[in-house]
Design an enzyme around this catalytic site. Structure first.
Site, PDB file in Angstrom:
ATOM      1  CG  ASN A 141      -2.125  -0.955   0.923  1.00  0.00           C
ATOM      2  OD1 ASN A 141      -2.703  -0.982  -0.151  1.00  0.00           O
ATOM      3  ND2 ASN A 141      -2.456  -1.766   1.920  1.00  0.00           N
ATOM      4  CG  HIS A 143      23.661   2.060  10.176  1.00  0.00           C
ATOM      5  ND1 HIS A 143      24.650   2.244   9.244  1.00  0.00           N
ATOM      6  CD2 HIS A 143      22.490   2.254   9.510  1.00  0.00           C
ATOM      7  CE1 HIS A 143      24.111   2.551   8.077  1.00  0.00           C
ATOM      8  NE2 HIS A 143      22.812   2.551   8.216  1.00  0.00           N
ATOM      9  CB  THR A 188      12.541  -5.965  18.592  1.00  0.00           C
ATOM     10  OG1 THR A 188      11.801  -6.738  19.541  1.00  0.00           O
ATOM     11  CG2 THR A 188      12.141  -4.497  18.697  1.00  0.00           C
ATOM     12  CE  LYS A 189      10.153 -11.435  21.234  1.00  0.00           C
ATOM     13  NZ  LYS A 189      10.303 -11.885  22.600  1.00  0.00           N
ATOM     14  NE  ARG A 225       2.420  -7.470  25.696  1.00  0.00           N
ATOM     15  CZ  ARG A 225       1.829  -6.331  25.389  1.00  0.00           C
ATOM     16  NH1 ARG A 225       2.338  -5.565  24.444  1.00  0.00           N
ATOM     17  NH2 ARG A 225       0.733  -5.934  25.982  1.00  0.00           N
TER      18      ARG A 225
END
Length: 194
Positions: free
Chosen positions: A90, A120, A167-168, A182
């Site tokens: 989109n 980075h 993040t995971k 989560r």
């Protein structure tokens, strides 16, 4: 009444003209991307304003749709962007393909989502570290979600909530939400329908 009778045809002509302009822009942009990208499957459409930084490494399946403002870029290298069949990306989605990105069939990426495939570390001026990413089939990534490079895999049928910061890795068939994201539910509609 007289003014209405006079301006109605003018308004209809203008509205028809705008519709024709939109359709012409769609077909022109689609033709342009078909000529430049490594592979574009049958039935794909691109709105004007879609950009691919490294068109020679982009392979797209059948019946995909790319909205205005969608952008795929890379800081370094020529890592591939592989997109399966029936994918919709989109408006204003940013795909970082520095580390390589694969998107499975039937996936939908909502407006303004951002997907990163490089890191980075703690120095924004350092050379980027490529981190490949695989997004499974029938995944739904909500509006303004951010998928960080540490998330290397999103499983089939997963749902990423709007505004989530992932993040995971995300297992197949779950819904994740929040910052950091989560698991908030298991057993998505895609699994139920299968």
């Amino acid at each position: 009444m007289l003014l209405k009778a006079i301006f109605r045809p003018v308004f209809l002509a203008f509205a028809l003209s705008a519709k024709i302009k939109r359709r012409l822009g769609l077909y022109t942009a689609t033709y342009f991307h078909r000529a430049r990208l490594a592979r574009v499957g049958k039935g794909c459409l691109f709105q004007p304003g879609v950009r691919f930084a490294n068109p020679a490494v982009v392979k797209i399946g059948r019946d995909c749709y790319f909205w205005r403002g969608c952008e795929a870029s890379a800081e370094i290298g020529d890592a591939p962007l592989m997109i399966g069949d029936h994918v919709q990306i989109n408006r204003d989605v940013h795909l970082d393909v520095t580390g390589g990105l694969s998107i499975g069939a039937g996936t939908l990426i909502s407006e303004e989502a951002v997907i990163y495939t490089h890191d980075h570390g703690s120095d924004p001026r350092s050379r980027p570290t490529p981190m490949g990413k695989f997004i499974g089939s029938h995944v739904w990534i909500g509006m303004r979600a951010v998928i960080l490079p540490q998330c290397r895999r999103i499983g089939e049928g997963a749902i990423i909530g709007a505004g989530a910061v992932v993040t995971k890795d995300v297992p197949a068939g779950v819904t994740v939400a929040g910052n950091p994201a989560r698991i908030v539910a298991t057993g998505t509609a895609v699994e139920v329908a299968a």
